[in-house]
Design a protein around this motif. Structure first.
Motif, PDB file in Angstrom:
ATOM      1  N   ARG A  78      20.478  -8.569 -53.711  1.00 21.19           N
ATOM      2  CA  ARG A  78      19.575  -9.677 -53.384  1.00 21.19           C
ATOM      3  C   ARG A  78      19.640  -9.972 -51.883  1.00 21.19           C
ATOM      4  N   GLU A  79      20.831 -10.005 -51.325  1.00 15.12           N
ATOM      5  CA  GLU A  79      20.981 -10.274 -49.893  1.00 15.12           C
ATOM      6  C   GLU A  79      20.340  -9.175 -49.060  1.00 15.12           C
ATOM      7  N   ASP A  80      20.478  -7.917 -49.498  1.00 14.64           N
ATOM      8  CA  ASP A  80      19.846  -6.809 -48.780  1.00 14.64           C
ATOM      9  C   ASP A  80      18.324  -6.931 -48.819  1.00 14.64           C
ATOM     10  N   ARG A  81      17.782  -7.267 -49.994  1.00 16.98           N
ATOM     11  CA  ARG A  81      16.328  -7.430 -50.104  1.00 16.98           C
ATOM     12  C   ARG A  81      15.841  -8.546 -49.186  1.00 16.98           C
ATOM     13  N   ASP A  82      16.588  -9.656 -49.151  1.00 19.24           N
ATOM     14  CA  ASP A  82      16.211 -10.778 -48.287  1.00 19.24           C
ATOM     15  C   ASP A  82      16.256 -10.373 -46.819  1.00 19.24           C
ATOM     16  N   ALA A  83      17.288  -9.633 -46.443  1.00 20.15           N
ATOM     17  CA  ALA A  83      17.415  -9.202 -45.049  1.00 20.15           C
ATOM     18  C   ALA A  83      16.276  -8.269 -44.662  1.00 20.15           C
ATOM     19  N   VAL A  84      15.888  -7.382 -45.559  1.00 14.31           N
ATOM     20  CA  VAL A  84      14.776  -6.468 -45.275  1.00 14.31           C
ATOM     21  C   VAL A  84      13.479  -7.246 -45.141  1.00 14.31           C
ATOM     22  N   ARG A  85      13.256  -8.226 -46.020  1.00 14.21           N
ATOM     23  CA  ARG A  85      12.040  -9.050 -45.923  1.00 14.21           C
ATOM     24  C   ARG A  85      12.001  -9.804 -44.592  1.00 14.21           C
ATOM     25  N   ASP A  86      13.146 -10.369 -44.188  1.00 17.52           N
ATOM     26  CA  ASP A  86      13.205 -11.101 -42.920  1.00 17.52           C
ATOM     27  C   ASP A  86      12.901 -10.177 -41.744  1.00 17.52           C
ATOM     28  N   LEU A  87      13.486  -8.997 -41.769  1.00 17.63           N
ATOM     29  CA  LEU A  87      13.256  -8.033 -40.677  1.00 17.63           C
ATOM     30  C   LEU A  87      11.802  -7.586 -40.667  1.00 17.63           C
ATOM     31  N   ALA A  88      11.248  -7.299 -41.833  1.00 12.33           N
ATOM     32  CA  ALA A  88       9.845  -6.885 -41.908  1.00 12.33           C
ATOM     33  C   ALA A  88       8.938  -8.002 -41.406  1.00 12.33           C
ATOM     34  N   GLY A  89       9.282  -9.247 -41.694  1.00  7.90           N
ATOM     35  CA  GLY A  89       8.483 -10.388 -41.244  1.00  7.90           C
ATOM     36  C   GLY A  89       8.437 -10.496 -39.726  1.00  7.90           C
ATOM     37  N   ARG A  90       9.457 -10.054 -39.065  1.00  8.01           N
ATOM     38  CA  ARG A  90       9.480 -10.106 -37.602  1.00  8.01           C
ATOM     39  C   ARG A  90       8.477  -9.137 -36.976  1.00  8.01           C
ATOM     40  N   PHE A  91       8.097  -8.109 -37.709  1.00  9.85           N
ATOM     41  CA  PHE A  91       7.185  -7.100 -37.181  1.00  9.85           C
ATOM     42  C   PHE A  91       5.739  -7.332 -37.601  1.00  9.85           C
ATOM     43  N   GLU A  92       5.481  -8.393 -38.337  1.00  5.42           N
ATOM     44  CA  GLU A  92       4.103  -8.666 -38.768  1.00  5.42           C
ATOM     45  C   GLU A  92       3.348  -9.391 -37.692  1.00  5.42           C
TER      46      GLU A  92
END
Length: 76
Positions: free
Chosen positions: A62-76
């Motif tokens: 769950r923490e990994d998924r959240d971290a990936v979503r946060d990182l992906a959000g920075r590139f949007e």
């Protein structure tokens, strides 16, 4: 799927001698040639420990998924 395999008598006897009571010949051969199996750990951990490990793995996922979503959000 199963296959028939011809073994020399001495090879068969070596496998039979190393086969555990609760194993099929396939299980014994896999264990003998494949290194350690998770089945080898079945008596190592109790149910509480297994539950704790399961919960830890789910939390990490769950923490990994959240971290990936946060990182992906920075590139949007």
């Amino acid at each position: 799927m199963s296959h028939h395999v011809r073994l020399d008598d001495h090879v068969y006897e070596r496998i039979k001698a190393n086969k555990r009571d609760d194993e099929s010949f396939s299980d014994a051969i896999e264990r003998l040639i494949g290194g350690r199996s998770l089945r080898d750990l079945r008596d190592v951990f109790d149910d509480d420990q297994v539950g704790e490990m399961h919960d830890s793995i789910e939390t990490a996922d769950r923490e990994d998924r959240d971290a990936v979503r946060d990182l992906a959000g920075r590139f949007e």
